[in-house]
Scaffold this motif. Structure first.
Motif, mmCIF file in Angstrom:
data_model
loop_
_atom_site.group_PDB
_atom_site.id
_atom_site.type_symbol
_atom_site.label_atom_id
_atom_site.label_comp_id
_atom_site.label_asym_id
_atom_site.label_seq_id
_atom_site.Cartn_x
_atom_site.Cartn_y
_atom_site.Cartn_z
ATOM 1 N N UNK A 9 0.599 -0.721 0.245
ATOM 2 C CA UNK A 9 -0.097 0.423 -0.131
ATOM 3 C C UNK A 9 0.407 1.312 0.096
ATOM 4 N N UNK A 10 2.092 1.068 0.460
ATOM 5 C CA UNK A 10 2.615 2.589 1.151
ATOM 6 C C UNK A 10 3.096 3.197 -0.664
ATOM 7 N N UNK A 11 3.659 1.390 -0.923
ATOM 8 C CA UNK A 11 4.149 1.570 -2.978
ATOM 9 C C UNK A 11 3.415 1.856 -2.905
ATOM 10 N N UNK A 30 -6.259 2.653 9.817
ATOM 11 C CA UNK A 30 -4.347 3.020 9.022
ATOM 12 C C UNK A 30 -4.590 4.356 8.763
ATOM 13 N N UNK A 31 -3.892 5.081 8.917
ATOM 14 C CA UNK A 31 -4.015 6.652 8.034
ATOM 15 C C UNK A 31 -2.369 6.609 7.166
ATOM 16 N N UNK A 32 -1.727 6.902 6.297
ATOM 17 C CA UNK A 32 -0.891 7.125 5.495
ATOM 18 C C UNK A 32 -1.145 8.824 4.498
ATOM 19 N N UNK A 33 0.313 9.393 5.127
ATOM 20 C CA UNK A 33 0.325 10.561 4.386
ATOM 21 C C UNK A 33 1.729 10.644 4.319
ATOM 22 N N UNK A 34 2.251 11.006 2.588
ATOM 23 C CA UNK A 34 2.734 11.253 1.881
ATOM 24 C C UNK A 34 2.970 13.126 2.090
#
Length: 155
Positions: A9-11, A30-34
């Motif tokens: 997911x990160x990739x 789940x929280x992903x910030x770029x």
């Protein structure tokens, strides 16, 4: 969610135009910030559900294999980051750097430290030679497989 699924997911987010993704289930949030080039991951167990063990996002690896540089001089070898983290050239702010441009390095010699998840990992060179260029500034974030140093094996 397993560690491999989180890493995939990160990739995906790194290669897409998305800046932020939030996923919430009964078991976790789940929280992903770029921001710039380094994605950050925040995985929290949901207080309503039963506790779920959070798997590490990037498994620590002993060291990455050196790869021949594809820059102007094909005889140079890259020392790459084996993990995502923060790159440090010294063991503490008052110390001299492990290696600098022009220094000779031997296989197994520590060339830097990468901090990942509050752990400081010594990164060792897998090649012998002379440091030609330091590609990363001190105390900056690095990605998995990002080149850190260029080494001339003939040096």
């Amino acid at each position: 969610m397993k560690a491999k699924e989180i890493q995939d997911l990160i990739d995906f987010i790194s290669n897409s135009g998305l800046a932020e993704v939030k996923i919430e289930t009964d078991e976790f949030k789940l929280s992903i910030k770029k921001y710039s080039e380094a994605p950050t991951v925040k995985l929290e167990p949901n207080p309503i559900a039963a506790p779920v063990a959070a798997a590490p996002v990037a498994p620590a690896q002993a060291a990455s294999a050196p790869v021949v540089a594809k820059e102007e001089n094909s005889k140079l070898i890259e020392i790459k980051s084996p993990m995502i983290g923060t790159f440090y050239r010294t063991s503490n702010p008052d110390s001299d750097p492990f290696v600098g441009v022009g220094d000779s390095v031997s296989a197994g010699q520590t060339v830097c430290i990468i901090e990942a998840m509050k752990l400081f990992n010594e990164i060792e060179s897998e090649v012998s030679g002379k440091i030609v260029k330091v590609l990363v500034d001190n105390a900056t974030p690095v990605e998995y497989d990002q080149p850190l140093f260029l080494v001339d094996p003939a040096g």
